[in-house]
Design a protein around this motif. Sequence first.
Motif, PDB file in Angstrom:
ATOM      1  N   LEU A 172       0.834  -1.202   0.000  1.00  0.00           N
ATOM      2  CA  LEU A 172       0.000   0.000   0.000  1.00  0.00           C
ATOM      3  C   LEU A 172       0.868   1.251   0.000  1.00  0.00           C
ATOM      4  O   LEU A 172       0.561   2.228  -0.707  1.00  0.00           O
ATOM      5  N   GLY A 173       1.947   1.239   0.766  1.00  0.00           N
ATOM      6  CA  GLY A 173       2.866   2.380   0.758  1.00  0.00           C
ATOM      7  C   GLY A 173       3.458   2.620  -0.617  1.00  0.00           C
ATOM      8  O   GLY A 173       3.622   3.771  -1.048  1.00  0.00           O
ATOM      9  N   ALA A 174       3.780   1.540  -1.330  1.00  0.00           N
ATOM     10  CA  ALA A 174       4.294   1.669  -2.693  1.00  0.00           C
ATOM     11  C   ALA A 174       3.230   2.254  -3.610  1.00  0.00           C
ATOM     12  O   ALA A 174       3.514   3.127  -4.445  1.00  0.00           O
ATOM     13  N   GLU A 175       1.998   1.773  -3.477  1.00  0.00           N
ATOM     14  CA  GLU A 175       0.896   2.328  -4.278  1.00  0.00           C
ATOM     15  C   GLU A 175       0.770   3.832  -4.050  1.00  0.00           C
ATOM     16  O   GLU A 175       0.601   4.616  -5.004  1.00  0.00           O
ATOM     17  N   GLN A 176       0.839   4.238  -2.802  1.00  0.00           N
ATOM     18  CA  GLN A 176       0.672   5.654  -2.475  1.00  0.00           C
ATOM     19  C   GLN A 176       1.825   6.488  -3.007  1.00  0.00           C
ATOM     20  O   GLN A 176       1.613   7.621  -3.490  1.00  0.00           O
ATOM     21  N   ALA A 177       3.040   5.956  -2.937  1.00  0.00           N
ATOM     22  CA  ALA A 177       4.184   6.683  -3.482  1.00  0.00           C
ATOM     23  C   ALA A 177       3.995   6.947  -4.964  1.00  0.00           C
ATOM     24  O   ALA A 177       4.350   8.024  -5.476  1.00  0.00           O
ATOM     25  N   ILE A 178       3.427   5.993  -5.676  1.00  0.00           N
ATOM     26  CA  ILE A 178       3.211   6.138  -7.115  1.00  0.00           C
ATOM     27  C   ILE A 178       2.057   7.096  -7.400  1.00  0.00           C
ATOM     28  O   ILE A 178       2.172   8.011  -8.228  1.00  0.00           O
ATOM     29  N   SER A 179       0.937   6.927  -6.699  1.00  0.00           N
ATOM     30  CA  SER A 179      -0.239   7.751  -6.988  1.00  0.00           C
ATOM     31  C   SER A 179      -0.031   9.214  -6.606  1.00  0.00           C
ATOM     32  O   SER A 179      -0.680  10.105  -7.171  1.00  0.00           O
ATOM     33  N   GLU A 180       0.874   9.462  -5.659  1.00  0.00           N
ATOM     34  CA  GLU A 180       1.130  10.837  -5.212  1.00  0.00           C
ATOM     35  C   GLU A 180       2.344  11.459  -5.908  1.00  0.00           C
ATOM     36  O   GLU A 180       2.736  12.580  -5.583  1.00  0.00           O
ATOM     37  N   SER A 181       2.910  10.765  -6.885  1.00  0.00           N
ATOM     38  CA  SER A 181       4.173  11.190  -7.490  1.00  0.00           C
ATOM     39  C   SER A 181       4.028  12.312  -8.509  1.00  0.00           C
ATOM     40  O   SER A 181       5.008  12.979  -8.838  1.00  0.00           O
ATOM     41  N   GLY A 182       2.823  12.462  -9.045  1.00  0.00           N
ATOM     42  CA  GLY A 182       2.646  13.403 -10.150  1.00  0.00           C
ATOM     43  C   GLY A 182       2.930  12.783 -11.501  1.00  0.00           C
ATOM     44  O   GLY A 182       2.716  13.422 -12.542  1.00  0.00           O
ATOM     45  N   ILE A 183       3.410  11.557 -11.526  1.00  0.00           N
ATOM     46  CA  ILE A 183       3.643  10.819 -12.774  1.00  0.00           C
ATOM     47  C   ILE A 183       2.355  10.085 -13.143  1.00  0.00           C
ATOM     48  O   ILE A 183       1.735   9.458 -12.283  1.00  0.00           O
ATOM     49  N   PRO A 184       1.908  10.149 -14.391  1.00  0.00           N
ATOM     50  CA  PRO A 184       0.735   9.350 -14.785  1.00  0.00           C
ATOM     51  C   PRO A 184       0.985   7.871 -14.481  1.00  0.00           C
ATOM     52  O   PRO A 184       2.070   7.344 -14.771  1.00  0.00           O
ATOM     53  N   TRP A 185      -0.014   7.192 -13.908  1.00  0.00           N
ATOM     54  CA  TRP A 185       0.241   5.859 -13.368  1.00  0.00           C
ATOM     55  C   TRP A 185      -0.928   4.914 -13.610  1.00  0.00           C
ATOM     56  O   TRP A 185      -2.055   5.325 -13.868  1.00  0.00           O
TER      57      TRP A 185
END
Length: 258
Positions: free
Chosen positions: A118-131
């Motif tokens: 879940l932490g990895a998911e959040q790092a990606i979704s909050e990155s500003g990179i389209p995901w």
Amino acid sequence: MTLTTAPVLVTGGTGTLGRLVVPLLREAGRTVRVLSRRGGEPADGIEHVAADLLKGEGLDAALEGVETVLHLAGGPKGDDEATRHLVAAAQRAGVEHLVYISVIGADKLPLGYFRAKLGAEQAISESGIPWTTLRAAQFHDLALTVVEKMAKLPVVPSPGGLRWQPVDARDVAARLVELALGRPAGLVPDLTGPKVYGLGDLSRDYLQARGKHRMLLPVRMPGKVGRAYRAGDNLTLEGASVGQRTWEDFLAERVAAA
């Protein structure tokens, strides 16, 4: 550099899932850059780069010229930290699409592995990179490993209420490649296998297929983890995408190969 010529970076490209994803990307005409800790020998349309996700070392070079990243690397712990390192490097490199494989129940199961996912998911979704993130059920390969180990015991434990929807890694690989070649889609429907099994059912199937005889002992999983599994927090019973290959077919293939 256009999308059709930029290499797709695959983390964990030498693992169970990565070994299936890489040739599918090549069949789709994409060049592939495989990231692993040790690197490897190049092949037609495939290059290898050595980098350490947990330490954050070698990532800038690995991501040079990359527009799409398929993040498949994972382990028993540290996936959140490794993903944060990857995200930071992807931001610096101007990556345009980050695709992640997670696990069903990442937001529900009170276990460290799921919290890291879940932490990895959040790092990606909050990155500003389209995901794009795909949550999948446990692979048939994992189910087989578990029941193989338990079958070595004189009495096989059968945890009550522990149910899985095992999915074939080949189905997961095909879906991930489809997502990677498409537009960023956020959190997509979960991917499960076609049937729900109790862990005892999986053990019985394995024992029968191998011609072994063991007594199964019902046991109760205690605490929050037991309650979560009995509630089916690791399952997606509605709205999921469903893989084609069954546990029975997978098991027959493996037993025949052995």
